[in-house]
Write a protein that holds these residues in place. Structure first.
Motif, mmCIF file in Angstrom:
data_model
loop_
_atom_site.group_PDB
_atom_site.id
_atom_site.type_symbol
_atom_site.label_atom_id
_atom_site.label_comp_id
_atom_site.label_asym_id
_atom_site.label_seq_id
_atom_site.Cartn_x
_atom_site.Cartn_y
_atom_site.Cartn_z
ATOM 1 N N CYS A 132 6.240 -3.496 -5.765
ATOM 2 C CA CYS A 132 5.246 -2.481 -6.135
ATOM 3 C C CYS A 132 5.365 -2.113 -7.609
ATOM 4 N N SER A 133 6.592 -2.015 -8.104
ATOM 5 C CA SER A 133 6.799 -1.697 -9.522
ATOM 6 C C SER A 133 6.263 -2.810 -10.410
ATOM 7 N N MET A 134 6.475 -4.062 -10.001
ATOM 8 C CA MET A 134 5.971 -5.192 -10.775
ATOM 9 C C MET A 134 4.451 -5.152 -10.867
ATOM 10 N N LEU B 21 2.844 1.636 -3.381
ATOM 11 C CA LEU B 21 1.962 2.046 -4.478
ATOM 12 C C LEU B 21 1.511 3.495 -4.300
ATOM 13 N N ALA B 22 1.262 3.894 -3.057
ATOM 14 C CA ALA B 22 0.879 5.288 -2.806
ATOM 15 C C ALA B 22 2.004 6.239 -3.213
ATOM 16 N N LEU B 23 3.256 5.839 -2.967
ATOM 17 C CA LEU B 23 4.394 6.678 -3.353
ATOM 18 C C LEU B 23 4.558 6.754 -4.871
ATOM 19 N N LYS B 24 3.885 5.876 -5.588
ATOM 20 C CA LYS B 24 3.877 5.947 -7.052
ATOM 21 C C LYS B 24 2.724 6.807 -7.561
ATOM 22 N N GLY B 25 1.997 7.418 -6.634
ATOM 23 C CA GLY B 25 0.898 8.289 -7.029
ATOM 24 C C GLY B 25 -0.450 7.601 -7.076
ATOM 25 N N ALA C 90 0.833 -1.209 0.000
ATOM 26 C CA ALA C 90 0.000 0.000 0.000
ATOM 27 C C ALA C 90 0.864 1.255 0.000
ATOM 28 N N GLN C 91 1.884 1.282 0.854
ATOM 29 C CA GLN C 91 2.734 2.468 0.953
ATOM 30 C C GLN C 91 3.548 2.679 -0.324
ATOM 31 N N SER D 295 -6.361 6.841 6.836
ATOM 32 C CA SER D 295 -5.235 6.439 7.676
ATOM 33 C C SER D 295 -4.292 7.624 7.877
ATOM 34 N N TYR D 296 -3.226 7.408 8.633
ATOM 35 C CA TYR D 296 -2.232 8.457 8.868
ATOM 36 C C TYR D 296 -1.422 8.753 7.608
ATOM 37 N N TRP D 297 -1.465 7.839 6.632
ATOM 38 C CA TRP D 297 -0.681 7.963 5.398
ATOM 39 C C TRP D 297 -1.622 8.415 4.290
ATOM 40 N N LYS D 298 -1.444 9.652 3.824
ATOM 41 C CA LYS D 298 -2.333 10.197 2.801
ATOM 42 C C LYS D 298 -2.391 9.278 1.584
ATOM 43 N N ASN D 299 -3.591 9.136 1.018
ATOM 44 C CA ASN D 299 -3.875 8.286 -0.147
ATOM 45 C C ASN D 299 -3.943 6.804 0.193
ATOM 46 N N ILE D 300 -3.902 6.477 1.487
ATOM 47 C CA ILE D 300 -4.183 5.108 1.924
ATOM 48 C C ILE D 300 -5.373 5.158 2.872
#
Length: 416
Positions: free
Chosen positions: A402-404, A154-158, A151-152, A213-218
């Motif tokens: 995550c890239s895969m 993938l979120a960092l990939k936008g 999740a984290q 959650s505490y992590w935006k976009n999750i």
């Protein structure tokens, strides 16, 4: 604050002594009454709460990390020189916070950089978010850690991600900084969603129980220990609604939110239950974390044996059911263990193309992060020491995973 810390320490010591005394008493009597068991359980719960308070302070808030300039450059796919050039030349990009000769960036600032310099392939509006289930019968196989790191990353990939905790142990919920036993009621969980089918008007969509959650976009659908009894409701649901296919409840509940997110991740319990079956039947991709240990390997084979039995049961109703991907991910790999290397060979022979080349190594640094309820993505900040460099290396295989996943679905979306 110091006084409160001292009080917590005294309380912890008192509870620990009480538990020790109870254990010694049990050794003498060789029998525990129900009331003694209940009393010890109550004190263990108090002890766990105090320990958790020490792990996440102030409770219950958990904050996203800050990112160094080097980490931001890596996320954006270029080197520090390019980053420094863009900081100087592009007024629209966030400059971060400067501390001496270094800079760091908030999660929101990282997202702005990614959107500007490395935007992801957009998911077409008509395409539904793929559902990925992370599942294994064996506890301790890093299902929850894998789900959260996916999740984290993938979120960092936008990407916008929804994670759903299907395990009554609620470890994923705790990783999200939510204290399950205090902050979550059963009707705010998937267990409550399932139970609503015993009412005259069922919930039908999970949208009302999604939390930020505490992590935006999750976003997260939390769990709590009260979900332990949820599976007993499925026969009752079947009796109340005889035409309802009870293994499709989760799939139907996800339909109303699959256009709101780019990915939906399911963290399952270590069992084949009605809830786990719902997760499997709702998913487009299955990921099985596997520790290269003989018992874990046998357990993983048993999972697929039970899965084969399930397919026979549902073939009549789910003949068109398919999966985009099924992947096995080796985790906690100890490269100094001869036994682990042997089990890796067994996995290659058994799983063939299902087995990913990506491997998550065993690490004491990762374990210490787990003690503070953090993943390798939560541990972005800090001094440049040996432990931090180890965490950075551990993050790399999760980045590759995550890239895969994102490359696979980006290619699929381009054909829609």
């Amino acid at each position: 604050m110091q006084l409160e810390t001292e009080k917590s320490k005294i309380r912890l010591e008192a509870l620990a002594k009480t538990l020790t005394d109870a254990i010694e008493l049990q050794k003498k009597t060789q029998q525990l009454s129900l009331s003694e068991v209940a009393e010890r359980a109550r004190r263990m719960t108090e002890l766990a709460q105090l320990l958790r308070d020490k792990m996440i302070e102030p409770m219950p808030k958990k904050a996203a990390p800050r990112f160094t300039a080097g980490q931001l450059a890596e996320i954006c796919g270029f080197d520090r020189n390019r980053l420094n050039y863009l900081i100087r030349k592009d007024e629209a990009l966030p400059k971060g916070s400067k501390k001496g000769n270094s800079r760091d960036f908030s999660l929101e600032e990282v997202y702005l950089w990614v959107a500007a310099v490395r935007p992801p392939t957009p998911r077409p509006s008509e395409a539904k978010a793929p559902v990925l289930a992370v599942s294994n019968l064996k506890g301790g196989s890093t299902k929850t850690t894998t789900t959260m790191c996916l999740a984290q990353g993938l979120a960092l990939k936008g990407r916008k991600v929804l994670i759903i905790d299907l395990d009554p142990q609620a470890s994923l919920t705790e990783l999200c900084g939510i204290y399950a036993d205090i902050e979550v009621d059963l009707d705010e969980t998937i267990g409550g969603f399932f139970s609503s089918y015993l009412e005259d008007t069922p919930m039908e969509s999970i949208k009302p129980i999604i939390k930020e959650s505490y992590w935006k976009n999750i976003s997260v659908v939390p769990a709590c220990t009260a979900m332990l009894g949820s599976d007993f409701n499925f026969p009752l649901i079947s009796r109340k609604r005889p035409t309802k296919q009870i293994w499709t409840l989760l799939r139907e509940g996800l339909e109303g939110v699959r256009h709101d997110f780019d990915y939906i991740l399911l963290d399952t319990a270590p069992s084949i239950s009605y809830t786990t079956v719902n997760a499997i039947m709702a998913s487009d991709t299955l990921i099985q974390p596997l520790v290269p240990d003989s018992l874990d390997f046998i357990s993983s084979i048993q999972f697929w044996s039970l899965f084969a039995d399930l397919t026979e049961m549902f073939q009549e109703h789910e003949g068109n059911k398919g999966f985009d991907m099924i992947k096995v991910l080796l985790t906690k790999v100890n490269y100094n263990s001869e036994a682990a290397l042997i089990v890796k060979e067994w996995a290659k022979l058994s799983y063939k193309d299902w087995l990913l080349d990506i491997e998550i190594p065993a690490s004491a640094a990762a374990s210490s992060g787990a003690l503070s309820m953090n993943t390798v993505y939560d541990q972005m900040s800090g001094n440049e020491d040996a432990s931090k460099r180890t965490i950075d290396r551990l993050r790399q295989p999760f980045n590759e995973l995550c890239s895969m996943v994102d490359s696979f679905y980006s290619a699929k979306w381009m054909t829609v």
